[in-house]
Design an enzyme around this catalytic site. Structure first.
Site, PDB file in Angstrom:
ATOM      1  N   ASP A   1      34.539  41.092  41.238  1.00  0.00           N
ATOM      2  CA  ASP A   1      33.784  40.690  40.089  1.00  0.00           C
ATOM      3  C   ASP A   1      33.483  41.705  39.076  1.00  0.00           C
ATOM      4  OD1 ASP A   1      32.914  38.125  42.389  1.00  0.00           O
ATOM      5  OD2 ASP A   1      33.931  37.681  40.405  1.00  0.00           O
TER       6      ASP A   1
ATOM      7  N   HIS B   1      29.571  42.757  49.530  1.00  0.00           N
ATOM      8  CA  HIS B   1      30.617  41.729  50.106  1.00  0.00           C
ATOM      9  C   HIS B   1      30.266  41.553  51.480  1.00  0.00           C
ATOM     10  CE1 HIS B   1      34.123  39.638  50.965  1.00  0.00           C
ATOM     11  NE2 HIS B   1      34.309  39.313  49.437  1.00  0.00           N
TER      12      HIS B   1
ATOM     13  N   HIS C   1      28.643  34.085  44.474  1.00  0.00           N
ATOM     14  CA  HIS C   1      29.918  34.144  44.960  1.00  0.00           C
ATOM     15  C   HIS C   1      30.987  34.074  43.609  1.00  0.00           C
ATOM     16  CE1 HIS C   1      33.631  32.484  46.833  1.00  0.00           C
ATOM     17  NE2 HIS C   1      32.992  31.360  46.979  1.00  0.00           N
TER      18      HIS C   1
END
Ligand code: SDX
Length: 429
Positions: free
Chosen positions: A364, A306, A267
């Site tokens: 990210d 994702h 995460h």
């Protein structure tokens, strides 16, 4: 929300079929309302909630196939370009963009409440100097409820607003002091007159020895990173905050729970893991071997994939542009990490293994490179994600608490353990 459609469930011979109403939202898939499912005497089963809508919300919309992300209906691309983080906070909290007066009032409230109770700085000193900043943030944010007794009545809308403003105002200070404590630097204080992102850089990097000059390009890049990370529907940490809040826990405890969940490498910990992955790969020459290791499932390609986006994460595209701006501003456009990241992205976007699995760069993948270029250490990447996501968490918490139909979250299970059996004395085992 109601449609005239039902899903008919013939769940047992001889029993009347169960009619489950289909509900329609403003955008996105319809949902089957299974609140009457208990009549069947069965539970639904959906580990990881891949096909479960846990709540109704008006805050953020994501379309994973089209790569769309809207905060209160506004596309993330427009907010990243036109807005700033505090205006985005106002929007997420209140549902509408502020007028000039509302914006000035909100900015003043937040930027004038960013100091910490001096006793809180003592809480930091209970940690080892080498504690991970996320451990410190979980502890210090949880401790805030011991300092702000005047705003803990969650049934009072004004208390909920004061707690939300306090958390948004103080979280950058807490993150910055966690960094400074880890480095053995003296605690710093916010400086009036600076913007939210400028103040964070000031609190992180200023020293008592000389005036700290904020680079406006870096501050703008950081403000945009905060906008991109502000909210993301019912992700793991937001669901954690909602579940904690459903028991009536105070907002500071709920946000501390969200920070704890975000810490995981699947995460919010992914941006830190991306930089570690780039360091381990080392150079472009090693990419082919590493990618084979990914296909052999020996590694994950951190920053890719994702649960919702099966197309490019719209935030990744904006983050990549921000990365270009920062590296150019700092004369680092030949940054080897950035070049390595570009090579990884190029291969992944053309390799059938990743295409078949719809693995695209997520938010990210580039954020770590930008933060690293700004001079922020890897250990502070997830704390910055938590800093930005605090407004999303508290907006969902407030939306849930304000709902009179709210119930405590209490999922059931499919039990596959031992059937009933009697106790056996030790000498008989
Ligand atoms: C965030 O939910 C949110 O909105 C989160 C977030 C937010 O803003 O709150 O967007 C922030 O958490 C972004 C995600 C950051 N995490 C990472 O970058 C870590 C790397 N990504 C993976 O761990 C993974 O992609 C997840 C956890 C993000 C999603 O996992 P899923 O949806 O459970 O997918 P899966 O594990 O079922 O994978 C499906 C297939 C599998 O292969 P097969 O078994 O079909 O052969 O894809 C493979 C997986 O092995 N796969 C990957 C991969 N991610 C999935 N293979 C290599 N590298 C990866 N990163």
């Amino acid at each position: 929300m109601e449609t005239n459609r039902n899903v008919t469930l013939n769940y047992k011979e001889g029993e009347e079929a169960l009619e489950l109403p289909v509900l329609k939202g403003t955008l996105g898939p319809d949902v089957v309302d299974i609140r009457s499912f208990g009549k069947t005497g069965m539970f639904t089963f959906d580990p990881g909630f891949l096909a479960t809508a846990s709540c109704e919300s008006k805050i953020t919309f994501i379309d994973g196939d089209l790569g769309q992300l809207y905060y209160r209906g506004y596309p993330i691309e427009q907010l990243a370009e036109e807005s700033d983080f505090l205006e985005t906070c106002y929007l997420l909290l209140n549902g509408e963009l502020p007028t000039a007066e509302q914006k000035a009032d909100f900015d003043r409230k937040v930027l004038r409440h960013n100091m910490l109770h001096d006793q809180i700085l003592t809480v930091f000193k209970g940690f080892r100097r080498d504690a991970h900043p996320m451990a410190v943030m979980v502890g210090v944010v949880g401790a805030l409820s011991a300092f702000y007794h005047d705003s803990l009545d969650i049934s009072d809308a004004h208390h909920r607003e004061v707690s939300a403003h306090r958390l948004i105002a103080k979280i950058p200070n807490i993150a910055a002091q966690a960094y400074r404590y880890n480095k053995g630097l003296p605690f710093s204080y916010p400086k009036n007159g600076l913007s939210y992102a400028e103040n964070f850089l000031h609190m992180m990097f200023s020293t008592p020895c000389e005036e700290y000059k904020v680079n406006p390009v870096l501050a703008r890049a950081l403000d945009r990173i905060f906008i991109l990370h502000a909210d993301h529907e019912q992700n793991a940490s937001t669901s954690t905050v909602r579940l904690a809040g459903s028991s009536g826990a105070n907002p500071f405890a709920c946000i501390a729970a969200g920070i704890a969940c975000l810490w995981g490498p699947s995460h919010g910990g992914a941006n830190e893991a991306v930089l570690k992955m780039l360091d381990e790969i080392g150079s472009v020459e090693n990419v082919a071997e590493f990618m084979q290791g990914v296909k052999d499932k020996r590694y994950k390609l951190m920053g890719f994939g994702h649960r919702v986006y099966k197309n490019m994460d719209p935030r990744a595209a904006i983050m990549k542009q921000t990365c270009d701006e920062v590296l150019n501003e700092l004369g680092l456009h030949n940054d080897p990490k950035f070049k390595l990241a570009m090579e990884l992205e190029k291969i992944a976007l053309s390799d059938p293994y990743f295409i078949e699995r719809k693995l695209y760069p997520n938010v990210d993948f580039y954020s770590g490179i930008v933060l690293s270029a700004i001079g922020i250490p890897v250990s502070m990447f997830t704390p910055i994600f938590a800093l930005a996501r605090t407004v999303g968490w508290i907006s969902h918490w407030a939306e849930m608490i304000a709902d009179p139909a709210m119930k405590i979250g209490r999922p059931r299970q499919l039990y596959t353990g031992s059937p009933r059996r009697d106790y056996v004395a030790t000498d008989k085992r």
